[in-house]
Scaffold this motif. Structure first.
Motif, PDB file in Angstrom:
ATOM      1  N   THR A   2       0.809  -1.224   0.000  1.00 21.93           N
ATOM      2  CA  THR A   2       0.000   0.000   0.000  1.00 21.93           C
ATOM      3  C   THR A   2       0.835   1.264   0.000  1.00 21.93           C
ATOM      4  N   GLY A   3       2.145   1.149   0.185  1.00 27.14           N
ATOM      5  CA  GLY A   3       2.986   2.347   0.221  1.00 27.14           C
ATOM      6  C   GLY A   3       3.376   2.864  -1.141  1.00 27.14           C
ATOM      7  N   PHE A   4       2.955   2.212  -2.224  1.00 28.52           N
ATOM      8  CA  PHE A   4       3.364   2.599  -3.565  1.00 28.52           C
ATOM      9  C   PHE A   4       2.141   2.841  -4.440  1.00 28.52           C
ATOM     10  N   ARG A   5       2.101   4.017  -5.078  1.00 29.64           N
ATOM     11  CA  ARG A   5       1.066   4.306  -6.061  1.00 29.64           C
ATOM     12  C   ARG A   5       1.680   4.086  -7.444  1.00 29.64           C
ATOM     13  N   LEU A   6       1.418   2.934  -8.025  1.00 29.08           N
ATOM     14  CA  LEU A   6       2.086   2.560  -9.263  1.00 29.08           C
ATOM     15  C   LEU A   6       1.869   3.561 -10.390  1.00 29.08           C
ATOM     16  N   THR A   7       0.680   4.181 -10.448  1.00 29.33           N
ATOM     17  CA  THR A   7       0.400   5.111 -11.544  1.00 29.33           C
ATOM     18  C   THR A   7       1.305   6.330 -11.512  1.00 29.33           C
ATOM     19  N   GLN A   8       1.946   6.592 -10.387  1.00 34.67           N
ATOM     20  CA  GLN A   8       2.803   7.776 -10.281  1.00 34.67           C
ATOM     21  C   GLN A   8       4.212   7.519 -10.822  1.00 34.67           C
ATOM     22  N   TYR A   9       4.481   6.305 -11.229  1.00 27.86           N
ATOM     23  CA  TYR A   9       5.807   5.970 -11.739  1.00 27.86           C
ATOM     24  C   TYR A   9       5.838   5.898 -13.266  1.00 27.86           C
ATOM     25  N   ALA A  10       4.771   6.344 -13.918  1.00 26.92           N
ATOM     26  CA  ALA A  10       4.707   6.279 -15.374  1.00 26.92           C
ATOM     27  C   ALA A  10       4.026   7.533 -15.919  1.00 26.92           C
ATOM     28  N   HIS A  11       4.426   7.930 -17.116  1.00 24.38           N
ATOM     29  CA  HIS A  11       3.868   9.155 -17.701  1.00 24.38           C
ATOM     30  C   HIS A  11       2.440   8.958 -18.184  1.00 24.38           C
ATOM     31  N   GLY A  12       2.092   7.722 -18.566  1.00 21.28           N
ATOM     32  CA  GLY A  12       0.737   7.425 -19.028  1.00 21.28           C
ATOM     33  C   GLY A  12       0.145   6.310 -18.211  1.00 21.28           C
ATOM     34  N   GLY A  13      -0.863   5.672 -18.751  1.00 23.08           N
ATOM     35  CA  GLY A  13      -1.472   4.568 -18.014  1.00 23.08           C
ATOM     36  C   GLY A  13      -2.359   3.722 -18.889  1.00 23.08           C
ATOM     37  N   GLY A  14      -2.184   2.387 -18.793  1.00 21.73           N
ATOM     38  CA  GLY A  14      -3.045   1.479 -19.531  1.00 21.73           C
ATOM     39  C   GLY A  14      -2.940   1.684 -21.029  1.00 21.73           C
ATOM     40  N   PHE A  66       1.023  -4.992 -23.660  1.00 22.78           N
ATOM     41  CA  PHE A  66       1.561  -4.587 -22.362  1.00 22.78           C
ATOM     42  C   PHE A  66       1.440  -3.076 -22.246  1.00 22.78           C
ATOM     43  N   PHE A  67       1.484  -2.582 -21.000  1.00 23.29           N
ATOM     44  CA  PHE A  67       1.374  -1.140 -20.793  1.00 23.29           C
ATOM     45  C   PHE A  67       1.827  -0.759 -19.390  1.00 23.29           C
ATOM     46  N   THR A  68       1.893   0.547 -19.167  1.00 20.60           N
ATOM     47  CA  THR A  68       2.236   1.087 -17.857  1.00 20.60           C
ATOM     48  C   THR A  68       1.023   0.980 -16.928  1.00 20.60           C
ATOM     49  N   PRO A  69       1.208   1.148 -15.605  1.00 23.55           N
ATOM     50  CA  PRO A  69       0.115   0.906 -14.655  1.00 23.55           C
ATOM     51  C   PRO A  69      -1.111   1.778 -14.906  1.00 23.55           C
ATOM     52  N   VAL A  70      -2.252   1.125 -14.871  1.00 23.70           N
ATOM     53  CA  VAL A  70      -3.522   1.808 -15.041  1.00 23.70           C
ATOM     54  C   VAL A  70      -4.208   2.007 -13.693  1.00 23.70           C
ATOM     55  N   VAL A  71      -3.798   1.238 -12.690  1.00 29.59           N
ATOM     56  CA  VAL A  71      -4.295   1.368 -11.319  1.00 29.59           C
ATOM     57  C   VAL A  71      -3.105   1.276 -10.373  1.00 29.59           C
ATOM     58  N   ASP A  72      -3.285   1.731  -9.148  1.00 27.61           N
ATOM     59  CA  ASP A  72      -2.189   1.749  -8.184  1.00 27.61           C
ATOM     60  C   ASP A  72      -1.927   0.388  -7.558  1.00 27.61           C
ATOM     61  N   ASP A  73      -2.967  -0.396  -7.347  1.00 27.99           N
ATOM     62  CA  ASP A  73      -2.811  -1.687  -6.697  1.00 27.99           C
ATOM     63  C   ASP A  73      -2.081  -2.658  -7.628  1.00 27.99           C
ATOM     64  N   PRO A  74      -0.946  -3.228  -7.217  1.00 20.65           N
ATOM     65  CA  PRO A  74      -0.171  -4.084  -8.124  1.00 20.65           C
ATOM     66  C   PRO A  74      -0.900  -5.354  -8.543  1.00 20.65           C
TER      67      PRO A  74
END
Length: 326
Positions: A2-14, A66-74
């Motif tokens: 829960t300490g990581f918001r995956l969407t914040q590590y990529a410029h886009g999402g999904g 494949f793509f960058t994170p679309v949601v924060d939960d891994p």
């Protein structure tokens, strides 16, 4: 986790991080036109997967997504990415057999435990689909990315294709639109939208089966190019036009509010710009943005009727405009 918001590590999402459709067509122009008796579906019409005939009753269906994170939960990210990759097989009328993971991971930034949860999510969805996961490939990458390359089988004479839409047939949609707007809001605010996650992780398996059982031959899945973009590719490849009844198109709860509040991705705007030259509309710009919303793991757009999927329009003879929205 829960300490990581995956969407914040990529410029886009999904799927909204896809190369814009017009730009992509410019890139592959000149690479199409390869023909072979065995290659039943290739690059030419931008269909959902390639199809190679093995014999008169069996074809191999291949795709990668494949793509960058679309949601924060891994775990949810893994589930969504796997369902999205498997969807290309269902959109061709196929059955997935085996998948391999595709991973890009910033190892110095995000713990490997987070990646393990992503892979666990993908594995669980693949198991639900009765698709083997047989390994994969990973690289050290500045942004997290995940997806799958999937191989399936189909009958080469019973395929769902994007070049076989025929005039006089209804158009159905198996999942509501709006996940792009909700995912964009999630990335910006951290708000969680269970309805979007539930839609994205749902497999298109039954919709594909129902389409084949109904004798349908034309379908595609609605992902990064939005409903308008994928429909545009279909009618252009099939030599027909389409009419969409905007009031009949279903949307997830909260999608219109996300649009109202400005959570529109650049990919959605690119989708609408791409189809404008072939579009006639009597609805406003907001409605068109919803129809062009870059979906991740969206539903099947089927030329025909299947159970549980609302009819949202019809295929008509080729006219002055490829798509009319009323």
């Amino acid at each position: 986790m829960t300490g990581f918001r995956l969407t914040q590590y990529a410029h886009g999402g999904g799927c909204s991080c896809k190369i814009p459709p017009g730009e992509l067509e410019d890139i592959v122009r000149g690479l199409t036109g390869y023909t072979s008796p065995e290659l039943v579906v290739g690059l030419d019409d931008g269909d959902d997967a390639s199809v190679v005939a093995i014999d008169d009753t069996t074809a191999v269906v291949c795709t990668a997504d494949f793509f960058t994170p679309v949601v924060d939960d891994p775990y949810d990210f893994g589930r969504v990415a796997a369902a999205n990759a498997l969807s290309d097989i269902y959109a061709m009328g196929g059955r997935p057999l085996v998948a391999v993971n595709l991973v890009g991971w910033p190892r110095d930034v995000l713990p490997t435990e987070v990646l393990r949860e992503v892979l666990r999510g993908g594995l669980d969805v693949a198991r639900t689909a009765q698709c083997h996961v047989g390994g994969g490939h990973s690289i050290d990458d500045p942004e997290p990315k995940y997806g799958m390359a999937v191989t399936g089988v189909a009958n080469p004479h019973r395929l769902l294709r994007n070049d076989s839409a025929r005039a006089g047939r209804p158009i159905s949609l198996s999942k509501p639109l709006g996940v792009g707007m909700l995912n964009n809001r999630h990335k910006a605010t951290g708000e969680v939208f269970p309805q979007a996650i539930a839609s994205m992780v749902a497999l298109n398996r039954q919709a594909g089966r129902d389409a084949l059982d109904a004798g349908i031959t034309a379908a595609t899945d609605v992902t990064g190019f939005g409903l308008l973009g994928h429909l545009y590719k279909m009618v252009r490849a099939s030599g027909v036009s389409a009419v969409i009844d905007a009031a009949a198109v279903p949307y997830l709860d909260g999608a219109r509010e996300a649009l109202r509040d400005g959570y529109v991705s650049g990919g959605t705007k690119s989708n609408l710009d791409w189809v404008r030259s072939g579009l006639r509309a009597s609805v406003d710009e907001d409605e068109l943005l919803l129809l062009a919303d870059a979906q991740t793991s969206g539903g099947l757009l089927v030329v025909g009727e299947i159970p549980g999927a609302p009819v949202i329009g019809e295929i008509v003879p080729r006219g002055e405009h490829l798509i009319s929205v009323r």
